[in-house]
Scaffold this motif. Sequence first.
Motif, PDB file in Angstrom:
ATOM      1  N   UNK A 118       0.818  -1.214   0.000  1.00 11.75           N
ATOM      2  CA  UNK A 118       0.000   0.000   0.000  1.00 11.75           C
ATOM      3  C   UNK A 118       0.855   1.269   0.000  1.00 11.75           C
ATOM      4  N   UNK A 119       2.150   1.109   0.236  1.00 10.21           N
ATOM      5  CA  UNK A 119       3.060   2.246   0.196  1.00 10.21           C
ATOM      6  C   UNK A 119       3.329   2.845   1.560  1.00 10.21           C
ATOM      7  N   UNK A 120       4.501   3.454   1.692  1.00  8.66           N
ATOM      8  CA  UNK A 120       4.872   4.165   2.906  1.00  8.66           C
ATOM      9  C   UNK A 120       5.518   5.490   2.515  1.00  8.66           C
ATOM     10  N   UNK A 121       5.121   6.560   3.191  1.00 12.13           N
ATOM     11  CA  UNK A 121       5.572   7.901   2.822  1.00 12.13           C
ATOM     12  C   UNK A 121       6.967   8.166   3.388  1.00 12.13           C
ATOM     13  N   UNK A 122       7.837   8.670   2.529  1.00  9.42           N
ATOM     14  CA  UNK A 122       9.153   9.151   2.935  1.00  9.42           C
ATOM     15  C   UNK A 122       9.234  10.628   2.571  1.00  9.42           C
ATOM     16  N   UNK A 123       9.527  11.450   3.562  1.00  5.54           N
ATOM     17  CA  UNK A 123       9.647  12.885   3.343  1.00  5.54           C
ATOM     18  C   UNK A 123      11.010  13.343   3.832  1.00  5.54           C
ATOM     19  N   UNK A 124      11.762  13.979   2.951  1.00  5.50           N
ATOM     20  CA  UNK A 124      13.097  14.459   3.278  1.00  5.50           C
ATOM     21  C   UNK A 124      13.076  15.979   3.244  1.00  5.50           C
ATOM     22  N   UNK A 125      13.351  16.578   4.374  1.00  2.00           N
ATOM     23  CA  UNK A 125      13.339  18.029   4.466  1.00  2.00           C
ATOM     24  C   UNK A 125      14.736  18.588   4.202  1.00  2.00           C
ATOM     25  N   UNK A 126      14.772  19.776   3.632  1.00  2.00           N
ATOM     26  CA  UNK A 126      16.070  20.392   3.304  1.00  2.00           C
ATOM     27  C   UNK A 126      16.588  21.245   4.444  1.00  2.00           C
TER      28      UNK A 126
END
Length: 126
Positions: A118-126
């Motif tokens: 179902x997917x998993x969210x990856x968020x990379x902040x700068x």
Amino acid sequence: QVQLQESGGGLVQAGGSLRLSCVASGRAAGRYVMGWFRQAAGKEREFVAGISWYGGRTAYADSVKGRFTISRDNVRNFLYLQMNSLKPEDTAVYYCAADPSVANNIMTTTSEYDYWGQGTQVTVSS
């Protein structure tokens, strides 16, 4: 039939690391080529990494080579993606996928994979 469930996504700063996991259940899960794909907002789903049945061969998208490592544990039916030196452009929903083809080839197109998590969210902040 194979069921896939990802975990391990989250928010991380640029340069950081995350390890994604995917557990497979169902028939002969160890005899599938497995892959990780990702889909950023407004973009098509793209290949990230793939691994052969017993882990002897791997393949990576150029954008992640040297930073990501795919591995699998066929005893526990787990697939992993170790992601290091993360960049903001790695932000996406990450999916694991299984290719049931009898040919043990690592394919890079979504149409070759029949089973998806179902997917998993990856968020990379700068």
